[in-house]
Design an enzyme around this catalytic site. Structure first.
Site, mmCIF file in Angstrom:
data_model
loop_
_atom_site.group_PDB
_atom_site.id
_atom_site.type_symbol
_atom_site.label_atom_id
_atom_site.label_comp_id
_atom_site.label_asym_id
_atom_site.label_seq_id
_atom_site.Cartn_x
_atom_site.Cartn_y
_atom_site.Cartn_z
ATOM 1 N N TYR A 66 0.859 -1.194 0.000
ATOM 2 C CA TYR A 66 0.000 0.000 0.000
ATOM 3 C C TYR A 66 0.889 1.236 0.000
ATOM 4 O O TYR A 66 1.818 1.329 0.794
ATOM 5 C CB TYR A 66 -0.906 0.021 1.240
ATOM 6 N N GLU A 68 -0.144 5.098 -0.513
ATOM 7 C CA GLU A 68 -0.857 6.337 -0.828
ATOM 8 C C GLU A 68 0.117 7.498 -0.742
ATOM 9 O O GLU A 68 0.937 7.566 0.174
ATOM 10 C CB GLU A 68 -1.987 6.571 0.177
ATOM 11 N N ASP A 212 -4.595 14.246 -25.456
ATOM 12 C CA ASP A 212 -4.857 12.876 -25.023
ATOM 13 C C ASP A 212 -4.171 11.950 -26.021
ATOM 14 O O ASP A 212 -4.760 11.547 -27.021
ATOM 15 C CB ASP A 212 -6.363 12.604 -24.953
ATOM 16 N N THR A 238 -1.774 6.470 -22.151
ATOM 17 C CA THR A 238 -1.822 5.126 -21.591
ATOM 18 C C THR A 238 -0.425 4.541 -21.713
ATOM 19 O O THR A 238 0.396 5.025 -22.489
ATOM 20 C CB THR A 238 -2.791 4.203 -22.352
ATOM 21 N N LYS A 241 -0.702 0.651 -24.846
ATOM 22 C CA LYS A 241 -1.024 0.537 -26.274
ATOM 23 C C LYS A 241 0.286 0.361 -27.043
ATOM 24 O O LYS A 241 1.007 -0.575 -26.744
ATOM 25 C CB LYS A 241 -1.881 1.728 -26.699
ATOM 26 N N ARG A 247 -1.065 -2.302 -18.352
ATOM 27 C CA ARG A 247 -2.316 -1.548 -18.446
ATOM 28 C C ARG A 247 -2.279 -0.403 -17.439
ATOM 29 O O ARG A 247 -2.166 -0.627 -16.242
ATOM 30 C CB ARG A 247 -3.451 -2.515 -18.117
#
Ligand code: PLP
Length: 421
Positions: A66, A68, A212, A238, A241, A247
């Site tokens: 974890y 954060e 984008d 992303t 791709k 991903r």
């Protein structure tokens, strides 16, 4: 019923054999999916084959952590090592794209776009983006998406005849509507974006420019497409791709927006970062910085150009008459099929692809991309053969020696396995 204890976890080996013993049902699905990916032609424009190194990072114990917050400023203890991994990912992204700041935490491309809007806009603000019927993404104002619900989107389009962007029309819409931000990016525009032209329009009306670049960012990394970083206030991307990473999403911007962008990701739109994915992003950025990846990116484009030309020779209508990128948009109507029928016939032959909206109206087209097949090592010769498969599958003709197209596809991909061993 057996209870899994720490001892039984530490006593078991990892990998597919261990999974097969523990959970044959899921192991079978994983292996069958590997077989599906390896035995057909993967032409979905947004997909690729990640390297074993990327998959190793994804399947690593960093998945347990974890974290954060950001390196050096976490809400959880024990983050010393994942902090290093995230710093490596950020430094590699900055170097790869020449950006002053990178945020590698967005869980997906859509999360990156959400954070970019959160950094720059207020609900109700006007945004000018490519209309969905012309190739805009869901996050560019779809009423089914947060973007269309929370912002007032105005759509620009492409010329219906040529399929090309009409910058004068974009400028007119910007002058008329005075948007707070202009988005340039698409899921199906096969040509380069002229980021300088968009910057000029944005400056003229005092709007932010958001690029984008989810699709072309991998080509940018390999020097095969123009880099939006010098022009856009924020670049969304992303990593899965053409870039061939795990991903996920990423944001790039200048120093002056760094803090706003970081806060828009965490804590505004996300909680804990996925450290295994961030490590895998770092691995992918490392791969993308190599001469081999530069050659790959250029081959992706060369392959798409040949595929577009050969599909045109088979009778398909190619949007914009060709491509500058990995994308080819082909309309099968001249062959007597609509896109859905064509996709079904091609699926039967083991060719996997998408349909997409076409600029000139109701009919849809086929959207294909060369990122995955190029990773498999295919070149121009194979692209010409693939175009031949398209023609044969739609015309119902047999390949030489009486073989079906499915058999030919299987034979081709067997020579170019995505994974060995
Ligand atoms: C793929 C894509 C996205 C979204 O990426 P996800 O990871 O599927 O959320 C956003 N914008 C554009 C232009 C895309 O092509």
């Amino acid at each position: 019923m057996s209870v899994t204890t720490a001892a039984s976890i530490s006593g078991s080996s990892t990998g597919i054999d261990a999974l097969r013993r523990q959970d044959p049902e899921l192991a079978e699905i994983l292996l069958a999916e590997l077989e599906r990916q390896s035995s057909g032609l993967q032409l979905i424009a947004a997909e690729n084959f990640t390297s074993p190194a990327v998959l190793t990072a994804l399947g690593s114990p960093l998945a347990n952590k974890y974290a954060e917050g950001y390196p050096g400023n976490r809400h959880h203890g024990g983050c010393e090592l994942v902090d290093i991994a995230e710093r490596v990912a950020v430094d590699r992204a900055k170097a790869l794209f020449g950006a002053e700041h990178a945020n590698v935490q967005p869980h997906s491309g859509s999360s990156a776009v959400l954070a970019a809007y959160a950094a720059l806009l207020r609900p109700g603000d006007k945004v000018l983006a490519m209309g969905l019927p012309h190739g805009g993404h869901l996050t560019h104002g779809s009423p089914a998406n947060f973007s269309g619900r929370w912002f007032d989107f105005i759509g620009y389009g492409v010329d219906e005849e040529s399929g090309l962007l009409d910058h004068e029309r974009v400028r007119e819409l910007a002058v008329t509507h005075k948007p707070k931000a202009i988005v340039c990016g698409s899921i199906s525009y096969p040509r380069h974006f002229d980021y300088a032209a968009f910057r000029e329009i944005a400056d003229e009306v005092g709007a932010y420019l958001i690029a984008d670049a989810a699709h072309p960012i991998g080509l940018v990394a390999g020097g095969a497409a123009p880099n939006p970083v010098p022009y856009a206030d924020v670049v969304c991307a992303t990593t899965h791709k053409v870039l061939r990473g795990p991903r996920g999403g990423m944001l790039l911007c200048g120093e002056e927006l760094a803090e706003r962008v970081d806060r828009a990701v965490f804590p505004f739109t996300q909680g804990g970062a996925q450290m295994h994915t961030i490590a895998a992003k770092a691995v992918a950025f490392g791969e993308a910085a190599t001469p081999a990846f530069t050659a790959y990116a250029h081959q992706v484009v060369a392959n798409a150009r040949v595929l577009a030309d050969c599909l045109a020779a088979e009778g398909f209508a190619i949007t914009t008459g060709g491509t500058d990128t990995h994308l080819v948009i082909a309309d099968p109507t001249p062959l007597g099929f609509d896109a859905k029928e064509a996709r079904g016939l091609l699926a039967g032959a083991g060719v996997v692809l998408d349909t997409c909206a076409l600029p000139h109206g109701e009919v849809r087209g086929l959207r294909l991309g060369t990122a995955a097949v190029t990773t498999q090592g295919m070149g121009e010769v194979e692209m010409a053969r693939i175009a031949g498969f398209f023609g044969a599958a739609l015309r119902g003709t047999q390949e030489p020696q009486g073989r079906t197209v499915r058999e030919e596809v299987r034979e081709l991909v067997r020579r170019f396995p995505p994974y060995t061993g």
